[in-house]
Write a protein that holds these residues in place. Sequence first.
Motif, PDB file in Angstrom:
ATOM      1  N   LEU A  62       0.835  -1.200   0.000  1.00 61.42           N
ATOM      2  CA  LEU A  62       0.000   0.000   0.000  1.00 61.42           C
ATOM      3  C   LEU A  62       0.864   1.242   0.000  1.00 61.42           C
ATOM      4  O   LEU A  62       1.994   1.242   0.515  1.00 61.42           O
ATOM      5  N   GLN A  63       0.328   2.323  -0.580  1.00 58.27           N
ATOM      6  CA  GLN A  63       0.998   3.619  -0.566  1.00 58.27           C
ATOM      7  C   GLN A  63       0.038   4.669  -0.020  1.00 58.27           C
ATOM      8  O   GLN A  63      -1.187   4.556  -0.161  1.00 58.27           O
ATOM      9  N   VAL A  64       0.621   5.693   0.585  1.00 49.06           N
ATOM     10  CA  VAL A  64      -0.159   6.830   1.061  1.00 49.06           C
ATOM     11  C   VAL A  64       0.089   7.970   0.088  1.00 49.06           C
ATOM     12  O   VAL A  64       1.231   8.437  -0.062  1.00 49.06           O
ATOM     13  N   VAL A  77      -4.934   9.772   0.455  1.00 50.20           N
ATOM     14  CA  VAL A  77      -5.608   8.595  -0.071  1.00 50.20           C
ATOM     15  C   VAL A  77      -4.680   7.393   0.057  1.00 50.20           C
ATOM     16  O   VAL A  77      -3.501   7.475  -0.314  1.00 50.20           O
ATOM     17  N   VAL A  78      -5.181   6.286   0.591  1.00 55.22           N
ATOM     18  CA  VAL A  78      -4.434   5.035   0.648  1.00 55.22           C
ATOM     19  C   VAL A  78      -4.766   4.232  -0.613  1.00 55.22           C
ATOM     20  O   VAL A  78      -5.939   4.022  -0.942  1.00 55.22           O
ATOM     21  N   CYS A  79      -3.712   3.790  -1.327  1.00 56.74           N
ATOM     22  CA  CYS A  79      -3.917   3.143  -2.635  1.00 56.74           C
ATOM     23  C   CYS A  79      -3.018   1.917  -2.746  1.00 56.74           C
ATOM     24  O   CYS A  79      -1.854   1.948  -2.337  1.00 56.74           O
ATOM     25  N   GLY A  80      -3.527   0.842  -3.339  1.00 58.91           N
ATOM     26  CA  GLY A  80      -2.753  -0.377  -3.532  1.00 58.91           C
ATOM     27  C   GLY A  80      -2.368  -0.625  -4.969  1.00 58.91           C
ATOM     28  O   GLY A  80      -1.796  -1.673  -5.276  1.00 58.91           O
ATOM     29  N   ALA A  81      -2.639   0.309  -5.887  1.00 56.02           N
ATOM     30  CA  ALA A  81      -2.320   0.096  -7.299  1.00 56.02           C
ATOM     31  C   ALA A  81      -0.817   0.135  -7.516  1.00 56.02           C
ATOM     32  O   ALA A  81      -0.128   1.019  -7.009  1.00 56.02           O
ATOM     33  N   PRO A  82      -0.263  -0.804  -8.284  1.00 59.02           N
ATOM     34  CA  PRO A  82       1.190  -0.829  -8.483  1.00 59.02           C
ATOM     35  C   PRO A  82       1.715   0.340  -9.291  1.00 59.02           C
ATOM     36  O   PRO A  82       2.899   0.671  -9.204  1.00 59.02           O
ATOM     37  N   ASN A  83       0.844   0.983 -10.104  1.00 59.83           N
ATOM     38  CA  ASN A  83       1.323   2.092 -10.940  1.00 59.83           C
ATOM     39  C   ASN A  83       1.115   3.453 -10.289  1.00 59.83           C
ATOM     40  O   ASN A  83       1.391   4.492 -10.920  1.00 59.83           O
ATOM     41  N   ALA A  84       0.623   3.503  -9.058  1.00 61.49           N
ATOM     42  CA  ALA A  84       0.431   4.790  -8.383  1.00 61.49           C
ATOM     43  C   ALA A  84       1.795   5.411  -8.101  1.00 61.49           C
ATOM     44  O   ALA A  84       2.678   4.778  -7.520  1.00 61.49           O
ATOM     45  N   ARG A  85       1.965   6.661  -8.505  1.00 60.10           N
ATOM     46  CA  ARG A  85       3.254   7.337  -8.334  1.00 60.10           C
ATOM     47  C   ARG A  85       3.036   8.841  -8.383  1.00 60.10           C
ATOM     48  O   ARG A  85       2.003   9.323  -8.885  1.00 60.10           O
ATOM     49  N   ALA A  86       4.006   9.560  -7.903  1.00 56.71           N
ATOM     50  CA  ALA A  86       3.942  11.017  -7.927  1.00 56.71           C
ATOM     51  C   ALA A  86       3.936  11.506  -9.371  1.00 56.71           C
ATOM     52  O   ALA A  86       4.681  11.012 -10.214  1.00 56.71           O
ATOM     53  N   GLY A  87       3.056  12.449  -9.663  1.00 53.81           N
ATOM     54  CA  GLY A  87       2.947  13.020 -10.987  1.00 53.81           C
ATOM     55  C   GLY A  87       1.890  12.381 -11.856  1.00 53.81           C
ATOM     56  O   GLY A  87       1.525  12.937 -12.895  1.00 53.81           O
ATOM     57  N   LEU A  88       1.393  11.219 -11.488  1.00 56.03           N
ATOM     58  CA  LEU A  88       0.365  10.549 -12.304  1.00 56.03           C
ATOM     59  C   LEU A  88      -0.955  11.308 -12.235  1.00 56.03           C
ATOM     60  O   LEU A  88      -1.381  11.745 -11.156  1.00 56.03           O
ATOM     61  N   VAL A  89      -1.587  11.467 -13.385  1.00 57.75           N
ATOM     62  CA  VAL A  89      -2.908  12.093 -13.459  1.00 57.75           C
ATOM     63  C   VAL A  89      -3.929  10.978 -13.685  1.00 57.75           C
ATOM     64  O   VAL A  89      -3.799  10.192 -14.639  1.00 57.75           O
ATOM     65  N   GLY A  90      -4.918  10.891 -12.809  1.00 60.25           N
ATOM     66  CA  GLY A  90      -5.911   9.831 -12.897  1.00 60.25           C
ATOM     67  C   GLY A  90      -7.299  10.313 -12.559  1.00 60.25           C
ATOM     68  O   GLY A  90      -7.594  11.510 -12.641  1.00 60.25           O
ATOM     69  N   VAL A  91      -8.148   9.358 -12.160  1.00 61.56           N
ATOM     70  CA  VAL A  91      -9.558   9.644 -11.871  1.00 61.56           C
ATOM     71  C   VAL A  91      -9.796   9.400 -10.391  1.00 61.56           C
ATOM     72  O   VAL A  91      -9.479   8.316  -9.872  1.00 61.56           O
ATOM     73  N   PHE A  92     -10.397  10.387  -9.725  1.00 60.42           N
ATOM     74  CA  PHE A  92     -10.565  10.355  -8.267  1.00 60.42           C
ATOM     75  C   PHE A  92     -12.050  10.352  -7.897  1.00 60.42           C
ATOM     76  O   PHE A  92     -12.862  11.074  -8.493  1.00 60.42           O
ATOM     77  N   GLY A  93     -12.365   9.515  -6.898  1.00 60.41           N
ATOM     78  CA  GLY A  93     -13.702   9.507  -6.325  1.00 60.41           C
ATOM     79  C   GLY A  93     -13.645   9.969  -4.892  1.00 60.41           C
ATOM     80  O   GLY A  93     -12.928   9.381  -4.076  1.00 60.41           O
ATOM     81  N   ALA A  94     -14.408  11.013  -4.575  1.00 59.85           N
ATOM     82  CA  ALA A  94     -14.393  11.585  -3.226  1.00 59.85           C
ATOM     83  C   ALA A  94     -15.332  10.795  -2.313  1.00 59.85           C
ATOM     84  O   ALA A  94     -16.181  10.027  -2.789  1.00 59.85           O
TER      85      ALA A  94
END
Length: 789
Positions: A62-64, A77-94
């Motif tokens: 997991l990453q914070v 946000v706590v995320c377990g995706a392997p491609n989560a990284r600083a600078g990535l632009v994605g889709v967020f659900g509040a």
Amino acid sequence: MKFTLSWLKDHLDTEASLDEILVALTQVGLEVEGVDDPAAKLGAFRIARILTAERHPQADKLQVLSVDTGEGDPLQVVCGAPNARAGLVGVFGAPGTYVPGLDVTLKIAAIRGVESRGMMCSMRELELSDAHEGIIELPFDAPVGEAYAQWAGLTDPVIDIAITPNRQDCMGVRGIARDLAAAGLGELKPLDVPAIRGGFPCPIDIRIEDAEGCPAYFGRVVRGVKNGASPEWLANRLKAVGQRPISALVDITNYVMLDHGRPLHVYDLATLKGALVARRARDGETVLALNGKTYTLDPAITVIADDVDVHDLGGIMGGEHSGVTETTTDVVIECAYFTPEHIARTGQKLGLTSDARTRFERGVDPAFLGDGLAIATRLVQQLCGGEASDVVEAGEPPLGVRTLRFDPNLTEQLAGLAVPADRQRAILSSLGFGVDAGWTVLIPSWRRDIDGLADLVEEIVRIEGIDKVPSTPLPRAEGVARPTATPAQLVERKVRRTAAARGLNEAVTWSFVSEAEAQVFGGGAWTLANPISEDLKVMRPSLLPGLIAAAKRNADRGATAIRLFEVGRRYLADAERPTLGFVLAGDKAPRNWQGGRAQGFDAYDAKAEAIAILAAAGAPVDRLQVMEPVSGVYHPGRSATLRLGPKTVLAEFGELHPSTTRAFDIDGTVIAGEIYLDAIPAKRATGFMRTAYRPPALQPVTRDFAFLVPADRAADELVRAVKGADKVAIIDARLFDVFTGQGVPEGQKSLAIEVTLQPGDKSFTDADLQAIAAKIVAAATKIGASLRG
């Protein structure tokens, strides 16, 4: 049939809103089954950028994340995706956002001790695809804070409508647009059919050897194509309606089929050997279809073949051998007309369904072969390049001119709706009908369902609006209304109410069963030529197959006491037979502190139900005889029939044979029965009123008799003999005891019968009773019984 709103607007010039279109579709007979609006479903999701990504202190996977959502301070946000990284632009659900792919609503939560305020989402979580290896990655310049659905163009609602079998013209988006234009929701755009000149003679011979199955077969070659992935617009449209994009060449054929209701097929020219021929299959030929299955063919099936192999189940599915691939450079585009009835029979025989079969067996437009081929050719050249050959037109499509002489007054006469003649003409013209000054109506080639004048009335009324048909009560005759129910219908009502009052639950099952199920009950006499499916092919010879299947479904879902009945028809070789069937399974009484174990149903329960229902139907139950069963579906030692004489069978009941229950894969003991309502004798019409009931002045007298009879003798035979010994004095006789053992000779049994005697105007004397007893003993002796000493 699914299509998107933008796709519809390719053919319909309209300013109508989505809601107005949905209402109009249902009003013209195209019932809306559902609407999937991704803009509404995904409206809460925003484009967001990950600012930082650090390892979770309590979990390696997991990453914070610190996420910029474009609205104030970054969120954790706590995320377990392997491609989560600083600078990535994605889709967020509040928090508070519903995630359709997970069926959950997000909330603030602690994950392994770290607070998480939302979620970075994958494609599968948004139901955009099956991809879930990581979160969505968007271009770096995607606008943070903007609604994702709006930015991604996911604002095209998908409409799903139900198409009835007679509306083959609406199996394409253009036909639907035509109906909406006729209903006043816009203008139908002109059809753009390109004129594509061939640059060279077609290098392959195309011909027909089975004009009955395939009257017309058009085709052309396009050489020098480059097959690859479809452009985004085409892939998105196909995915929106549930089609999986495969390659540009294949996707073009699917697109034209959905757009115009015109199935086509493309062959890789390099795989063909010799001419391309529409012919009958030869005995034993096989074809490996695009679904990966191999089918064995016979001469009743139309195929497309070359000089060596079968390449296509004509009008149903292509073969894998000649399918296009990424290396394909030259293709043959086929556009054929297949006889609807022939396609239906082939599909049923092979048990094979496809989008093409659905359209061909309903009847595609025979006048659209050339236009469909031209439209497909243009798309191939636009998306894959290439040079087209001359068109080969083998055979002639059935283009016979069909006309009807119409009278505008029929609309009010048949439908009760007054529509001005000019409005009727405008409606028919907008639907593609030709109407001359004398009201001779030319039926368009795409309306195979129009057969008579009533069909034209239906077209006018559905476009004008069925809701406009006035509610006009029928005139009521003066006086007391005469009964309309027939004696048979009255009997059915009585038995239905009686069965329900006795605790049975009414079931309504299919009148069709499979051949295997019918075979258990002696086979079906009526076989459908065009069944819904192979499991519904034979008209039922008994009501029990459907009831047993219903009992199994109930048992599989945990029902412990099953009491089902149905009133319906059995379909025998000579006629339809009205019947009441019932099934009892499970526990008659649950286990309790008094009885211990649960108590199941037995054949005597079935007998009680049968007699009670026969009594309600007016059968003379006091004269019924219990005799051996006639059907092999029952257990031979635990079943019987109820008859009036040896030939008139009113009911059959008992425990089902183990082989019967195995055939239906149902566990445990199953009790069943059928009551043959048409075998019950009708009451005689006397024309006189029933006399008033007068109870006897004197009390009845009972006497008990015990007889020795052979062990295999039916007790009912003795009871009937005793009851008939004196028809004036004896009003009832019943068996109350059966005994075998000490004092009873081997091979015999003792039957104890209680006889009820009713005196008339004076009491019985001892002499009277002795005389009656002598008659009883004499009657019993005639059937081989002897008075027990």
